[in-house]
Design a protein around this motif. Structure first.
Motif, mmCIF file in Angstrom:
data_model
loop_
_atom_site.group_PDB
_atom_site.id
_atom_site.type_symbol
_atom_site.label_atom_id
_atom_site.label_comp_id
_atom_site.label_asym_id
_atom_site.label_seq_id
_atom_site.Cartn_x
_atom_site.Cartn_y
_atom_site.Cartn_z
ATOM 1 N N ASP A 108 0.835 -1.201 0.000
ATOM 2 C CA ASP A 108 0.000 0.000 0.000
ATOM 3 C C ASP A 108 0.873 1.255 0.000
ATOM 4 N N ASP A 109 0.874 2.022 1.103
ATOM 5 C CA ASP A 109 1.590 3.298 1.152
ATOM 6 C C ASP A 109 3.038 3.196 1.622
ATOM 7 N N LEU A 110 3.446 2.038 2.091
ATOM 8 C CA LEU A 110 4.818 1.869 2.571
ATOM 9 C C LEU A 110 5.753 1.762 1.361
ATOM 10 N N PRO A 111 6.791 2.595 1.291
ATOM 11 C CA PRO A 111 7.705 2.537 0.142
ATOM 12 C C PRO A 111 8.437 1.195 0.092
ATOM 13 N N ILE A 112 8.642 0.711 -1.121
ATOM 14 C CA ILE A 112 9.308 -0.580 -1.302
ATOM 15 C C ILE A 112 10.752 -0.538 -0.820
ATOM 16 N N ASN A 113 11.348 0.653 -0.771
ATOM 17 C CA ASN A 113 12.733 0.764 -0.306
ATOM 18 C C ASN A 113 12.824 1.186 1.162
ATOM 19 N N HIS A 114 11.737 1.050 1.893
ATOM 20 C CA HIS A 114 11.763 1.304 3.336
ATOM 21 C C HIS A 114 12.730 0.296 3.969
ATOM 22 N N PRO A 115 13.561 0.717 4.929
ATOM 23 C CA PRO A 115 14.556 -0.195 5.506
ATOM 24 C C PRO A 115 13.990 -1.525 6.019
ATOM 25 N N GLN A 116 12.807 -1.522 6.606
ATOM 26 C CA GLN A 116 12.223 -2.775 7.094
ATOM 27 C C GLN A 116 11.833 -3.695 5.935
ATOM 28 N N VAL A 117 11.357 -3.103 4.840
ATOM 29 C CA VAL A 117 10.995 -3.905 3.660
ATOM 30 C C VAL A 117 12.249 -4.498 3.039
ATOM 31 N N VAL A 118 13.291 -3.692 2.906
ATOM 32 C CA VAL A 118 14.557 -4.154 2.317
ATOM 33 C C VAL A 118 15.143 -5.297 3.150
ATOM 34 N N LYS A 119 15.110 -5.147 4.467
ATOM 35 C CA LYS A 119 15.613 -6.210 5.346
ATOM 36 C C LYS A 119 14.776 -7.477 5.185
ATOM 37 N N TRP A 120 13.448 -7.322 5.093
ATOM 38 C CA TRP A 120 12.567 -8.476 4.901
ATOM 39 C C TRP A 120 12.889 -9.179 3.580
ATOM 40 N N VAL A 121 13.076 -8.406 2.508
ATOM 41 C CA VAL A 121 13.416 -8.990 1.203
ATOM 42 C C VAL A 121 14.719 -9.769 1.320
ATOM 43 N N ARG A 122 15.739 -9.153 1.888
ATOM 44 C CA ARG A 122 17.047 -9.819 2.023
ATOM 45 C C ARG A 122 16.924 -11.120 2.798
ATOM 46 N N ASP A 123 16.328 -11.052 3.972
ATOM 47 C CA ASP A 123 16.255 -12.228 4.842
ATOM 48 C C ASP A 123 15.348 -13.317 4.273
ATOM 49 N N THR A 124 14.191 -12.927 3.773
ATOM 50 C CA THR A 124 13.223 -13.898 3.251
ATOM 51 C C THR A 124 13.769 -14.616 2.029
ATOM 52 N N TYR A 125 14.325 -13.865 1.078
ATOM 53 C CA TYR A 125 14.784 -14.506 -0.154
ATOM 54 C C TYR A 125 16.133 -15.186 0.015
ATOM 55 N N ARG A 126 16.923 -14.721 0.923
ATOM 56 C CA ARG A 126 18.173 -15.433 1.245
ATOM 57 C C ARG A 126 17.816 -16.835 1.753
ATOM 58 N N THR A 127 16.869 -16.909 2.673
ATOM 59 C CA THR A 127 16.442 -18.188 3.237
ATOM 60 C C THR A 127 15.686 -19.028 2.208
ATOM 61 N N SER A 128 14.777 -18.406 1.456
ATOM 62 C CA SER A 128 13.975 -19.145 0.470
ATOM 63 C C SER A 128 14.841 -19.799 -0.592
ATOM 64 N N ILE A 129 15.814 -19.055 -1.104
ATOM 65 C CA ILE A 129 16.683 -19.596 -2.156
ATOM 66 C C ILE A 129 17.601 -20.667 -1.582
ATOM 67 N N GLN A 130 18.080 -20.451 -0.378
ATOM 68 C CA GLN A 130 18.922 -21.461 0.267
ATOM 69 C C GLN A 130 18.116 -22.743 0.508
ATOM 70 N N ASP A 131 16.876 -22.613 0.981
ATOM 71 C CA ASP A 131 16.009 -23.783 1.176
ATOM 72 C C ASP A 131 15.728 -24.482 -0.148
ATOM 73 N N LEU A 132 15.464 -23.699 -1.183
ATOM 74 C CA LEU A 132 15.196 -24.239 -2.512
ATOM 75 C C LEU A 132 16.347 -25.103 -2.998
ATOM 76 N N ARG A 133 17.558 -24.668 -2.709
ATOM 77 C CA ARG A 133 18.758 -25.344 -3.187
ATOM 78 C C ARG A 133 19.275 -26.385 -2.187
ATOM 79 N N GLY A 134 18.477 -26.736 -1.200
ATOM 80 C CA GLY A 134 18.888 -27.760 -0.239
ATOM 81 C C GLY A 134 19.992 -27.307 0.687
ATOM 82 N N GLY A 135 20.012 -26.013 1.036
ATOM 83 C CA GLY A 135 21.014 -25.500 1.961
ATOM 84 C C GLY A 135 22.245 -24.921 1.296
ATOM 85 N N GLU A 136 22.388 -25.109 -0.003
ATOM 86 C CA GLU A 136 23.569 -24.591 -0.719
ATOM 87 C C GLU A 136 23.414 -23.097 -1.000
ATOM 88 N N ILE A 137 24.554 -22.424 -1.058
ATOM 89 C CA ILE A 137 24.549 -21.026 -1.499
ATOM 90 C C ILE A 137 25.329 -20.917 -2.778
#
Length: 183
Positions: A154-183
């Protein structure tokens, strides 16, 4: 560049600098076929045939700030060192398509790296651009789409620090899980 996430960041910057408004990234890892394919499309103005034919030449660049263009030549070298290839064509949506193919198991293939961190950097520094990231690992998928994120925020900017941190943490974990723990 030592990891594919950094190459992706470079490709994104090239697209942004060329005037793209949306960039589509597809990463397909197929260990059965022993292949890793990275495809980046943009909707920018594209390259003429002469420029596409010379992108692997380090002394060809459109930048005014320096007289060498190392990003695509380094990616082409990384592909070739791991029994793959780099191909640059016109994208179906207009713009440019870059396809980098690697032998997945090759000892010289660069590691994927921190894709979650790369997505976060892109969101933080270019909030007005759209990015669609699709990662497939042996049929399992992970998708990130800034257009959908903006609808949810909605009104929260996509580059808000909390959103950026959520993107980093969520997709770091999601991609690592997808690849069976590999980076």
């Amino acid at each position: 560049m030592e990891e594919l996430a950094l190459h992706l960041l470079d490709l994104y910057e090239n697209s942004r600098a060329a005037g793209a408004r949306c960039i589509w990234v597809n990463i397909d890892e197929d260990t059965t076929e022993d292949r890793l394919t990275v495809m980046v499309d943009d909707d920018g103005p594209g390259m003429d045939e002469q420029m596409r034919a010379s992108v692997a030449d380090a002394f060809v660049t459109t930048r005014k700030t320096r007289r060498v263009g190392l990003g695509l030549p380094l990616l082409a070298q990384a592909c070739e060192q791991s029994d793959g290839y780099l191909k640059v064509t016109a994208a179906p949506r207009g713009g440019t398509r870059v396809v980098a193919v690697f032998q997945h198991s090759h000892v010289d293939r660069p590691p994927l790296g921190d894709m979650g961190g790369t997505l976060a950097i892109i969101v933080a520094t270019n909030p007005h651009l759209d990015l669609v990231y699709h990662h497939c690992y042996n049929g399992q998928e992970c998708v990130f789409d800034t257009r959908r994120m903006r609808e949810e925020l909605d009104d929260l900017p996509i580059n808000h620090p909390q959103v950026v941190k959520w993107v980093r943490d969520t997709y770091r974990t999601s991609i690592q899980d997808l690849r069976g723990g590999e980076i």
